[in-house]
Design a protein around this motif. Structure first.
Motif, short mmCIF file in Angstrom:
data_model
loop_
_atom_site.label_atom_id
_atom_site.label_comp_id
_atom_site.label_asym_id
_atom_site.label_seq_id
_atom_site.Cartn_x
_atom_site.Cartn_y
_atom_site.Cartn_z
N SER A 1 2.62 -0.98 -4.66
CA SER A 1 1.78 -2.01 -4.46
C SER A 1 2.15 -3.34 -3.80
CB SER A 1 0.79 -2.30 -5.59
OG SER A 1 -0.16 -3.51 -5.64
N PRO A 2 1.99 -3.53 -2.69
CA PRO A 2 2.35 -4.98 -1.93
C PRO A 2 1.40 -5.96 -2.59
CG PRO A 2 1.41 -3.62 -0.49
CD PRO A 2 1.27 -2.77 -1.48
N GLY B 1 4.01 -12.10 15.30
CA GLY B 1 4.23 -13.64 15.72
C GLY B 1 4.02 -14.49 14.52
N ARG B 2 3.73 -13.90 13.20
CA ARG B 2 3.58 -14.87 12.35
C ARG B 2 4.63 -14.66 10.69
NH1 ARG B 2 -2.76 -15.43 10.91
NH2 ARG B 2 -1.95 -17.38 9.88
N PHE B 3 4.97 -15.64 10.22
CA PHE B 3 6.02 -15.38 9.32
C PHE B 3 5.22 -14.85 7.98
CE2 PHE B 3 8.18 -16.91 5.46
CZ PHE B 3 9.35 -16.50 5.66
N TYR B 4 5.69 -14.02 7.34
CA TYR B 4 5.08 -13.35 6.27
C TYR B 4 6.19 -13.56 5.05
CZ TYR B 4 7.59 -8.89 6.70
OH TYR B 4 8.46 -8.03 7.19
N THR B 5 5.66 -13.22 4.05
CA THR B 5 6.62 -13.09 2.65
C THR B 5 5.72 -12.07 1.72
OG1 THR B 5 7.84 -13.82 1.04
CG2 THR B 5 5.99 -15.13 1.57
N THR B 6 6.21 -11.20 1.18
CA THR B 6 5.39 -10.17 0.21
C THR B 6 6.23 -9.68 -0.88
OG1 THR B 6 3.74 -8.39 0.30
CG2 THR B 6 5.56 -8.20 1.60
N GLU B 7 5.60 -9.31 -1.78
CA GLU B 7 6.24 -8.82 -3.17
C GLU B 7 5.88 -7.17 -3.21
OE1 GLU B 7 7.21 -10.26 -7.50
OE2 GLU B 7 5.00 -9.44 -7.30
N LEU B 8 6.48 -6.49 -3.37
CA LEU B 8 6.26 -5.23 -3.48
C LEU B 8 6.55 -4.70 -4.92
CD1 LEU B 8 5.44 -2.55 -2.19
CD2 LEU B 8 7.92 -1.80 -1.95
N LYS B 9 5.73 -4.11 -5.45
CA LYS B 9 5.58 -3.58 -7.04
C LYS B 9 5.78 -2.10 -7.00
CE LYS B 9 3.10 -7.18 -9.15
NZ LYS B 9 1.65 -7.34 -10.02
N VAL B 10 6.62 -1.62 -7.57
CA VAL B 10 6.72 -0.14 -8.05
C VAL B 10 6.34 0.02 -9.53
CG1 VAL B 10 8.00 1.93 -8.12
CG2 VAL B 10 8.53 0.43 -6.34
N LYS B 11 5.26 0.61 -9.77
CA LYS B 11 4.51 0.70 -10.81
C LYS B 11 4.46 2.06 -11.34
CE LYS B 11 0.66 -1.49 -9.75
NZ LYS B 11 -0.58 -2.12 -9.30
N ASN B 12 4.31 2.00 -12.83
CA ASN B 12 4.12 3.37 -13.42
C ASN B 12 4.87 4.57 -12.96
OD1 ASN B 12 1.77 2.06 -14.80
ND2 ASN B 12 0.49 2.55 -13.13
N GLY C 1 3.44 -2.23 9.49
CA GLY C 1 4.72 -2.02 10.16
C GLY C 1 5.77 -1.95 9.25
N LEU C 2 5.67 -2.53 7.86
CA LEU C 2 6.55 -2.18 6.85
C LEU C 2 6.31 -0.95 6.15
CD1 LEU C 2 7.41 -5.47 5.09
CD2 LEU C 2 8.72 -4.43 6.70
N ARG C 3 7.37 0.08 6.03
CA ARG C 3 6.94 1.32 5.59
C ARG C 3 6.14 1.28 4.34
NH1 ARG C 3 12.35 4.79 5.83
NH2 ARG C 3 10.79 6.42 5.91
N LEU C 4 6.98 0.74 3.18
CA LEU C 4 6.06 0.95 1.81
C LEU C 4 5.27 -0.40 1.55
CD1 LEU C 4 8.56 2.19 -0.88
CD2 LEU C 4 6.36 3.06 -0.06
N ALA C 5 5.51 -1.39 2.41
CA ALA C 5 4.47 -2.43 2.08
C ALA C 5 3.33 -2.49 2.98
CB ALA C 5 5.33 -3.75 2.31
N ALA C 6 2.89 -1.26 3.52
CA ALA C 6 1.96 -1.30 4.51
C ALA C 6 0.50 -1.42 3.72
CB ALA C 6 1.97 -0.34 5.47
N GLY C 7 0.59 -1.00 2.37
CA GLY C 7 -0.53 -0.73 1.73
C GLY C 7 -0.25 -0.15 0.37
N GLU C 8 -1.27 -0.05 -0.52
CA GLU C 8 -1.12 0.75 -1.72
C GLU C 8 -1.08 2.11 -1.40
OE1 GLU C 8 -3.27 -0.85 -5.11
OE2 GLU C 8 -2.75 -2.72 -4.53
N GLY C 9 -0.23 2.75 -2.37
CA GLY C 9 0.01 4.24 -2.19
C GLY C 9 0.76 4.84 -3.51
N THR C 10 0.73 5.97 -3.40
CA THR C 10 1.76 6.71 -4.36
C THR C 10 2.77 7.31 -3.82
OG1 THR C 10 -0.44 7.07 -5.81
CG2 THR C 10 1.50 8.42 -6.10
N ILE C 11 4.16 7.14 -4.34
CA ILE C 11 5.43 8.06 -3.93
C ILE C 11 5.39 9.07 -4.88
CG2 ILE C 11 6.39 6.34 -2.41
CD1 ILE C 11 8.00 5.66 -4.70
N LYS C 12 5.93 10.27 -4.50
CA LYS C 12 6.25 11.41 -5.58
C LYS C 12 7.50 12.25 -4.96
CE LYS C 12 2.67 14.31 -4.00
NZ LYS C 12 1.51 15.39 -3.98
#
Lengths: 266, 349
Positions: free
Chosen positions: A202-203, A157-168, A209-220
């Motif tokens: 890294s968001p 119920g609250r508006f959000y905005t976030t920036e997702l970084k794909v690093k390294n 509830g947002l797939r890649l922006a739910a928290g820090e992690g590593t994709i491979k």
């Protein structure tokens, strides 16, 4: 015998091209046999590659890149070569911002413009017949800066905005290629390869509830092996046209034009 | 504060020197960078022939700027020895000249033209030699500027260039020179265009494309390889005016830029607008880049200016005469080329 091998190689090449694709970020593998002149020398190339692959971190993501790069290579004896590349590539990650539950998002895919990457590689070739040979290569690439994208929406119920970084974002690839030389000096090559690539996500603000922006992690990458095939056509005056396709889970393809420097003798 | 002012002054000075170095041959023998003399000038008498003490030793691997200096020296030597010892001696000197042709003259496709251009004109006995002169109404000022440029070279550029040359290997310095030469493409492109030399325009464009893409941004000169053989066009804006009949005007030695003339000063103005480096920000970046270019170029040509200066009693006069003759030769060569291409077009029609 040679004709049979050529036919076999051509069939493998066509199959791999028609069915397959894939790869990682460092550009084309190129023919197993180095392009540098026999007595040693430099060759340079410009290349373009379209790369697709599947990454995972619990869930699957299709990543897509368009790469343009410039290469400088040094080798000798037509047996070995080391090369460096510098280029730019964009990044798309499908469904990176797909939401679930009560969370909504303004968009689904992560997209960012071109970032600079560098790649280093080496290859060694062993000719066991006049027109046949086998080679092994290794190459790795790394993106020097982060990919970024913003997303906004409503969560709980609250508006959000976030920036997702794909690093390294980096990868390493190694493979074995079989090469056959056809008429007019055309080289056909194909072989298997293994690879590994990963990146940190890294968001700026974690959104449940947002797939890649739910928290820090590593994709491979999901799979570690694939196949590649290509063709090298001499264009004359030291130029060569190289076309290549790769496949592991998705298809990737690229094209490069190289120029081999002639050694100047006093 | 004083140090800062001094640094800015030096950077500006260096930037101007370098800015003119590659774009134009008309104004480049400022502080020690000797203007190129394409051909031997045997046979062309001048009103004040300098006395030459000897021909400087030729380097085994001369670079373009190195070549320029040696060409001017060799030309001066040919001129003097002709007078003193006859044609035989002059012939000996001309041997190294064969390998010092301007890039444009090396083009295989232009063999017919370049053959004409390269052959030194040797007047027959008794024949009056053509005189090439230039008005020099500002001689006192020009001499002062010559001495200023001379000191600038010996006190600043040369020591810095020598130190730089000891640290950076020659192949790397040649690559840097290639890079700046490639960057001067707009200058050559426009000059060819203004001369209606469309083959030159195409050649320059092809050269720029190849060197930028396969020469790693111009650091390597792939176009000059034996296989590709895309020669660099030896053109500039002053030459373009000369081709259309504009005279020298009068001789003028620019501080830092070096010998020039009223007409050839067009290169300085043109170079300011056509050099991509001048569009870099912030304001001091072009100065720094040109300064580096000047140091790099000097490191590759150390010895040329010294040889010329040491070979003449009055280096000011030697340089002035060499400059005038070089410019004349360059313009004449261009005219011949244009006439040749024009006649080929007519024959085709």
């Amino acid at each position: 015998m040679i004709e049979k091998i050529l036919k076999f190689t051509t069939i493998v090449f066509l199959i791999l091209f028609l069915i397959s694709g894939t790869a990682a970020a460092g550009g084309l593998f190129g023919p197993p046999q180095p392009l540098s002149r026999k007595d040693g020398g430099l060759n340079t190339a410009i290349g373009y590659a379209h790369h697709e692959n599947k990454f995972e971190n619990g869930e699957e993501y299709v990543i897509r890149q368009k790469q343009i790069y410039s290469q400088a290579a040094w080798g000798a004896s037509n047996l070995w070569e080391v090369y460096g590349r510098i280029g730019i590539a964009d990044l798309e990650i499908d469904d990176a911002f797909r939401s679930s539950g009560s969370t909504t998002s303004s968009r689904l895919d992560f997209e960012d413009r071109e970032n600079i990457f560098g790649a280093l590689g080496a290859k060694v070739f062993y000719p066991f017949r006049k027109t046949l040979g086998i080679g092994i290569f290794i190459q790795g690439s790394y993106f020097f800066s982060d990919f970024r994208d913003n997303v906004s929406g409503i969560s709980n119920g609250r508006f959000y905005t976030t920036e997702l970084k794909v690093k390294n974002l980096w990868d390493i690839e190694s493979g074995i290629g079989l090469q056959a030389v056809g008429p007019c000096g055309i080289k056909l090559y194909a072989g298997p390869y293994v690879y590994y690539s990963e990146a940190d996500v890294s968001p700026s603000r974690s959104i449940a509830g947002l797939r890649l922006a739910a928290g820090e992690g590593t994709i491979k990458n999901r799979r570690e092996a694939g196949g590649f095939a290509g063709i090298l056509v001499p264009l004359g005056k030291g130029f060569h046209l190289n076309m290549e396709g790769r496949y592991s889970e998705k298809f990737s393809a690229g094209i490069a034009v190289s120029y081999t420097y002639q050694n100047r003798r006093p | 504060m004083k140090k800062l002012r001094l640094s800015v002054f030096f950077l500006l000075v260096l930037s101007i020197v370098a800015g003119s170095a590659d774009r134009s041959d008309a104004s480049i023998f400022p502080a020690g960078t000797v203007a190129p003399l394409q051909q031997g000038i045997a046979g062309e008498s001048i009103h004040e022939a300098p006395v030459v003490r000897g021909l400087p030793e030729m380097s085994a691997t001369p670079g373009p700027m190195h070549v320029q200096g040696m060409q001017i020296c060799a030309a001066a030597a040919v001129r003097t020895e002709e007078k003193a010892e006859g044609d035989e001696e002059a012939g000996n000197v001309s041997d190294p000249m064969e390998s010092l042709n301007a890039p444009e003259a090396e083009g295989a496709e232009e063999t017919d033209v370049s053959d004409d251009l390269e052959s030194d004109y040797l007047p027959e006995e008794g024949e009056e030699q053509p005189t090439v002169t230039i008005s020099d109404p500002l001689e006192p000022f020009n001499r002062a500027m010559y001495h200023f440029n001379d000191k600038l070279y010996f006190w600043l550029l040369k020591p810095v260039g020598q130190a730089y040359g000891k640290v950076v290997p020659e192949p790397a310095r040649i690559s840097v020179r290639n890079f700046f030469s490639n960057l001067a493409f707009p200058f050559r492109f426009l000059s060819c265009l203004l001369q209606a030399d469309f083959r030159g325009v195409a050649t320059e464009t092809g050269r720029f494309t190849v060197n930028t893409i396969w020469g790693i941004g111009g650091f390597l000169d792939a176009s000059s390889s034996r296989e590709l053989n895309i020669p660099k066009q030896d053109v500039d804006l002053g030459q373009t005016l000369g081709v259309y009949g504009v005279g020298h005007g009068f001789y003028f030695v620019w501080p830092v830029f070096g010998p020039s003339s009223l007409r050839d000063s067009a290169d300085i103005v043109g170079g300011f607008f056509l050099d991509p480096v001048n569009y870099l920000n912030p304001w001091y970046t072009p100065a720094a880049v040109h300064g580096y270019e000047a140091v790099n170029e000097t490191s590759l040509t150390i010895g040329d200016y010294e040889a010329l200066k040491g070979a003449a009693i009055d280096p000011y006069v030697s340089i002035r005469d060499a400059f005038v003759q070089y410019r004349k030769k360059k313009i004449d060569a261009r005219k011949v080329k244009m006439e040749h291409s024009g006649s080929v077009e007519t024959q085709k029609k």
